[in-house]
Design a protein around this motif. Sequence first.
Motif, PDB file in Angstrom:
ATOM      1  N   MET A   1      32.966  27.162  55.717  1.00  0.00           N
ATOM      2  CA  MET A   1      33.423  26.374  57.016  1.00  0.00           C
ATOM      3  C   MET A   1      34.751  26.992  57.573  1.00  0.00           C
ATOM      4  O   MET A   1      34.640  27.230  58.737  1.00  0.00           O
ATOM      5  N   ASP A   2      35.257  27.823  56.856  1.00  0.00           N
ATOM      6  CA  ASP A   2      36.672  28.420  57.353  1.00  0.00           C
ATOM      7  C   ASP A   2      36.159  29.642  58.317  1.00  0.00           C
ATOM      8  O   ASP A   2      36.612  29.857  59.321  1.00  0.00           O
ATOM      9  N   THR A   3      35.098  30.290  58.021  1.00  0.00           N
ATOM     10  CA  THR A   3      34.507  31.342  58.887  1.00  0.00           C
ATOM     11  C   THR A   3      33.871  30.903  60.119  1.00  0.00           C
ATOM     12  O   THR A   3      34.004  31.391  61.213  1.00  0.00           O
ATOM     13  N   LEU A   4      33.358  29.909  60.012  1.00  0.00           N
ATOM     14  CA  LEU A   4      32.494  29.083  61.234  1.00  0.00           C
ATOM     15  C   LEU A   4      33.888  28.822  62.181  1.00  0.00           C
ATOM     16  O   LEU A   4      33.667  29.261  63.472  1.00  0.00           O
ATOM     17  N   ILE A   5      34.922  28.135  61.611  1.00  0.00           N
ATOM     18  CA  ILE A   5      35.823  27.875  62.554  1.00  0.00           C
ATOM     19  C   ILE A   5      36.667  29.151  63.224  1.00  0.00           C
ATOM     20  O   ILE A   5      36.886  29.147  64.199  1.00  0.00           O
ATOM     21  N   SER A   6      36.859  30.200  62.298  1.00  0.00           N
ATOM     22  CA  SER A   6      37.362  31.245  62.848  1.00  0.00           C
ATOM     23  C   SER A   6      36.498  31.911  63.859  1.00  0.00           C
ATOM     24  O   SER A   6      36.887  32.558  65.092  1.00  0.00           O
ATOM     25  N   VAL A   7      35.291  31.984  63.599  1.00  0.00           N
ATOM     26  CA  VAL A   7      34.264  32.603  64.634  1.00  0.00           C
ATOM     27  C   VAL A   7      34.315  31.684  65.858  1.00  0.00           C
ATOM     28  O   VAL A   7      34.418  32.291  67.097  1.00  0.00           O
ATOM     29  N   LEU A   8      34.479  30.328  65.834  1.00  0.00           N
ATOM     30  CA  LEU A   8      34.446  29.556  67.109  1.00  0.00           C
ATOM     31  C   LEU A   8      35.673  29.952  67.721  1.00  0.00           C
ATOM     32  O   LEU A   8      35.825  30.068  69.052  1.00  0.00           O
ATOM     33  N   HIS A   9      36.726  30.105  66.936  1.00  0.00           N
ATOM     34  CA  HIS A   9      38.226  30.268  67.675  1.00  0.00           C
ATOM     35  C   HIS A   9      38.102  31.732  68.521  1.00  0.00           C
ATOM     36  O   HIS A   9      38.560  31.720  69.528  1.00  0.00           O
ATOM     37  N   VAL A  10      37.786  32.550  67.848  1.00  0.00           N
ATOM     38  CA  VAL A  10      37.590  34.088  68.579  1.00  0.00           C
ATOM     39  C   VAL A  10      36.739  34.004  69.766  1.00  0.00           C
ATOM     40  O   VAL A  10      36.946  34.352  70.889  1.00  0.00           O
ATOM     41  N   ALA A  11      35.376  33.354  69.455  1.00  0.00           N
ATOM     42  CA  ALA A  11      34.534  33.502  70.447  1.00  0.00           C
ATOM     43  C   ALA A  11      34.894  32.672  71.683  1.00  0.00           C
ATOM     44  O   ALA A  11      34.564  33.041  72.832  1.00  0.00           O
ATOM     45  N   THR A  12      35.170  31.384  71.559  1.00  0.00           N
ATOM     46  CA  THR A  12      36.090  30.762  72.726  1.00  0.00           C
ATOM     47  C   THR A  12      37.303  31.547  73.162  1.00  0.00           C
ATOM     48  O   THR A  12      37.369  31.393  74.370  1.00  0.00           O
ATOM     49  N   ALA A  13      38.223  32.051  72.495  1.00  0.00           N
ATOM     50  CA  ALA A  13      39.049  32.924  73.214  1.00  0.00           C
ATOM     51  C   ALA A  13      38.696  34.013  74.049  1.00  0.00           C
ATOM     52  O   ALA A  13      38.989  34.225  75.320  1.00  0.00           O
ATOM     53  N   VAL A  14      37.373  34.756  73.789  1.00  0.00           N
ATOM     54  CA  VAL A  14      36.826  35.795  74.470  1.00  0.00           C
ATOM     55  C   VAL A  14      36.137  35.012  75.748  1.00  0.00           C
ATOM     56  O   VAL A  14      36.438  35.697  76.867  1.00  0.00           O
ATOM     57  N   PHE A  15      35.565  34.076  75.319  1.00  0.00           N
ATOM     58  CA  PHE A  15      34.564  33.745  76.641  1.00  0.00           C
ATOM     59  C   PHE A  15      35.112  32.448  77.550  1.00  0.00           C
ATOM     60  O   PHE A  15      34.827  32.250  78.561  1.00  0.00           O
ATOM     61  N   ILE A  16      36.562  31.937  77.042  1.00  0.00           N
ATOM     62  CA  ILE A  16      36.972  30.916  77.861  1.00  0.00           C
ATOM     63  C   ILE A  16      38.408  31.525  78.388  1.00  0.00           C
ATOM     64  O   ILE A  16      38.616  31.417  79.500  1.00  0.00           O
ATOM     65  N   ILE A  17      39.131  32.185  77.655  1.00  0.00           N
ATOM     66  CA  ILE A  17      40.454  32.414  77.864  1.00  0.00           C
ATOM     67  C   ILE A  17      40.351  33.915  78.698  1.00  0.00           C
ATOM     68  O   ILE A  17      41.070  33.935  79.859  1.00  0.00           O
ATOM     69  N   GLY A  18      39.180  34.597  78.675  1.00  0.00           N
ATOM     70  CA  GLY A  18      39.019  35.731  79.380  1.00  0.00           C
ATOM     71  C   GLY A  18      38.875  35.345  81.025  1.00  0.00           C
ATOM     72  O   GLY A  18      39.774  35.839  81.889  1.00  0.00           O
ATOM     73  N   PRO A  19      37.682  34.598  81.278  1.00  0.00           N
ATOM     74  CA  PRO A  19      37.737  34.167  82.609  1.00  0.00           C
ATOM     75  C   PRO A  19      39.132  33.396  83.153  1.00  0.00           C
ATOM     76  O   PRO A  19      39.313  33.450  84.337  1.00  0.00           O
ATOM     77  N   MET A  20      39.789  32.706  82.412  1.00  0.00           N
ATOM     78  CA  MET A  20      40.824  31.855  82.740  1.00  0.00           C
ATOM     79  C   MET A  20      41.977  32.807  83.087  1.00  0.00           C
ATOM     80  O   MET A  20      42.506  32.467  84.233  1.00  0.00           O
ATOM     81  N   ALA A  21      41.795  33.978  82.607  1.00  0.00           N
ATOM     82  CA  ALA A  21      42.806  34.920  83.032  1.00  0.00           C
ATOM     83  C   ALA A  21      42.235  35.837  84.423  1.00  0.00           C
ATOM     84  O   ALA A  21      43.294  36.315  85.029  1.00  0.00           O
ATOM     85  N   ILE A  22      41.249  35.981  84.460  1.00  0.00           N
ATOM     86  CA  ILE A  22      40.405  37.100  85.090  1.00  0.00           C
ATOM     87  C   ILE A  22      40.152  36.555  86.720  1.00  0.00           C
ATOM     88  O   ILE A  22      40.327  37.022  87.724  1.00  0.00           O
ATOM     89  N   LEU A  23      39.859  35.157  86.693  1.00  0.00           N
ATOM     90  CA  LEU A  23      39.361  34.535  87.764  1.00  0.00           C
ATOM     91  C   LEU A  23      40.126  34.400  89.072  1.00  0.00           C
ATOM     92  O   LEU A  23      39.961  34.828  90.190  1.00  0.00           O
ATOM     93  N   PRO A  24      41.632  34.180  88.693  1.00  0.00           N
ATOM     94  CA  PRO A  24      42.640  34.394  89.904  1.00  0.00           C
ATOM     95  C   PRO A  24      42.750  35.778  90.318  1.00  0.00           C
ATOM     96  O   PRO A  24      43.016  35.799  91.619  1.00  0.00           O
ATOM     97  N   MET A  25      42.463  36.571  89.512  1.00  0.00           N
ATOM     98  CA  MET A  25      42.549  38.156  90.304  1.00  0.00           C
ATOM     99  C   MET A  25      41.491  38.282  91.081  1.00  0.00           C
ATOM    100  O   MET A  25      41.456  39.022  92.096  1.00  0.00           O
ATOM    101  N   THR A  26      40.235  37.668  90.837  1.00  0.00           N
ATOM    102  CA  THR A  26      39.189  37.754  91.835  1.00  0.00           C
ATOM    103  C   THR A  26      39.483  37.020  93.041  1.00  0.00           C
ATOM    104  O   THR A  26      38.872  37.475  94.109  1.00  0.00           O
ATOM    105  N   ALA A  27      40.166  35.872  93.044  1.00  0.00           N
ATOM    106  CA  ALA A  27      40.543  34.987  94.205  1.00  0.00           C
ATOM    107  C   ALA A  27      41.375  35.846  94.873  1.00  0.00           C
ATOM    108  O   ALA A  27      41.182  35.880  96.187  1.00  0.00           O
TER     109      ALA A  27
END
Length: 150
Positions: free
Chosen positions: A1-27
């Motif tokens: 279970m801890d591996t699943l949560i760690s994977v979810l943590h890293v995957a959401t960081a990449v695919f959610i935090i990335g756009p959160m940081a980059i979209l304003p620069m596109t704006a």
Amino acid sequence: MDTLISVLHVATAVFIIGPMAILPMTAMRAIRAGNGAQVAVLAKSTTVFSWLSLLVFVFGFGAMSLAPEEYELTVATPWILWSIILYVVAFALSLFVVVPAMKRAAAALNETDAASGVTARDAGYPAIAAGSGIVALLLVAVVVLMVWKP
């Protein structure tokens, strides 16, 4: 279970935090091009990704709580505490400085016609540039803390 949560943590960081940081620069590019409609869409998208970034926060707490006892991880662990503080500041800057500046820029660009010549400076470009730059730096600092674990 801890591996699943760690994977979810890293995957959401990449695919959610990335756009959160980059979209304003596109704006900022859309502001320079005078495309108010695109800036409005990017402001809305940045808002959505900023709120979704709370999933990374939740999965991070889950990963911390499932970590082996030998690591003795708590919220008071310095690198975790600083990561939380830096993320909260980045989250607040994104929602309360960057997104409103993007919305104002979109409104300014949409209200005027091409002849009036609204400049990027008039459209809030400096606030978006400074705010999104600080957000990106704070998020990079969080990544460094997550990897380095001083």
